[in-house]
Design a protein around this motif. Structure first.
Motif, PDB file in Angstrom:
ATOM      1  N   ALA A  90       1.887 -47.598 -69.150  1.00 22.36           N
ATOM      2  CA  ALA A  90       1.234 -46.387 -68.647  1.00 22.36           C
ATOM      3  C   ALA A  90       0.070 -45.921 -69.517  1.00 22.36           C
ATOM      4  CB  ALA A  90       2.255 -45.264 -68.486  1.00 22.36           C
ATOM      5  N   GLN A 115       5.951 -43.777 -67.043  1.00 28.53           N
ATOM      6  CA  GLN A 115       6.242 -45.132 -67.479  1.00 28.53           C
ATOM      7  C   GLN A 115       5.818 -46.054 -66.342  1.00 28.53           C
ATOM      8  OE1 GLN A 115      10.513 -44.720 -68.284  1.00 28.53           O
ATOM      9  NE2 GLN A 115      10.034 -45.225 -70.404  1.00 28.53           N
ATOM     10  N   ARG A 143       8.328 -53.032 -71.614  1.00 22.05           N
ATOM     11  CA  ARG A 143       6.966 -52.692 -72.040  1.00 22.05           C
ATOM     12  C   ARG A 143       6.346 -51.667 -71.088  1.00 22.05           C
ATOM     13  NH1 ARG A 143       7.686 -58.043 -72.592  1.00 22.05           N
ATOM     14  NH2 ARG A 143       6.656 -58.549 -70.634  1.00 22.05           N
ATOM     15  N   ASN A 144       6.259 -50.438 -71.566  1.00 16.74           N
ATOM     16  CA  ASN A 144       5.631 -49.371 -70.798  1.00 16.74           C
ATOM     17  C   ASN A 144       4.119 -49.545 -70.865  1.00 16.74           C
ATOM     18  OD1 ASN A 144       4.801 -47.019 -69.578  1.00 16.74           O
ATOM     19  ND2 ASN A 144       5.562 -45.677 -71.180  1.00 16.74           N
ATOM     20  N   LYS A 190       5.327 -37.018 -68.533  1.00 16.49           N
ATOM     21  CA  LYS A 190       5.245 -38.404 -69.024  1.00 16.49           C
ATOM     22  C   LYS A 190       5.405 -39.401 -67.876  1.00 16.49           C
ATOM     23  CE  LYS A 190       5.376 -37.379 -73.495  1.00 16.49           C
ATOM     24  NZ  LYS A 190       4.363 -37.584 -74.426  1.00 16.49           N
ATOM     25  N   GLU A 213      12.021 -54.154 -67.946  1.00 14.43           N
ATOM     26  CA  GLU A 213      11.310 -52.901 -68.201  1.00 14.43           C
ATOM     27  C   GLU A 213      11.295 -52.548 -69.693  1.00 14.43           C
ATOM     28  OE1 GLU A 213      12.860 -49.884 -65.547  1.00 14.43           O
ATOM     29  OE2 GLU A 213      12.900 -51.315 -63.890  1.00 14.43           O
ATOM     30  N   PHE A 240       5.758 -50.170 -65.263  1.00  8.31           N
ATOM     31  CA  PHE A 240       6.287 -51.489 -65.602  1.00  8.31           C
ATOM     32  C   PHE A 240       5.800 -52.534 -64.604  1.00  8.31           C
ATOM     33  CE2 PHE A 240       9.451 -48.399 -67.060  1.00  8.31           C
ATOM     34  CZ  PHE A 240       9.478 -48.708 -68.418  1.00  8.31           C
TER      35      PHE A 240
END
Length: 80
Positions: free
Chosen positions: A48, A33, A45-46, A31, A43, A35
């Motif tokens: 990715a 992330q 709102r991810n 996974k 931080e 930002f």
């Protein structure tokens, strides 16, 4: 002053950031992330998985890979 900061936490987390962007990678589950620290300093709102940021995600993955090579990070596979 560094242009890029790289951090490692055991074999569970890798992080790279520059003045604006921060990428977190969790190698055990693959996974990410991403930002935008300029617009989201807490931080929350991810980005990715947001297609609008795919170029920035790819750029930050490249920076992460470079830092892994520079520091000999061989505990986990390099990010793809």
């Amino acid at each position: 002053v560094r242009e890029t900061l790289f951090a490692v936490y055991m074999d569970t987390q890798r992080m790279v950031r520059d003045a604006r962007w921060k990428l977190m990678w969790y190698p055990q589950d693959g996974k990410f992330q991403l930002f935008d620290l300029e617009h989201d300093p807490h931080e929350l709102r991810n980005l990715a998985e947001n297609p609008a940021f795919s170029d920035q995600l790819a750029a930050m993955k490249g920076k992460l890979r470079e830092q892994q090579e520079l520091f000999g990070d061989d505990k986990v596979p390099q990010v793809k």
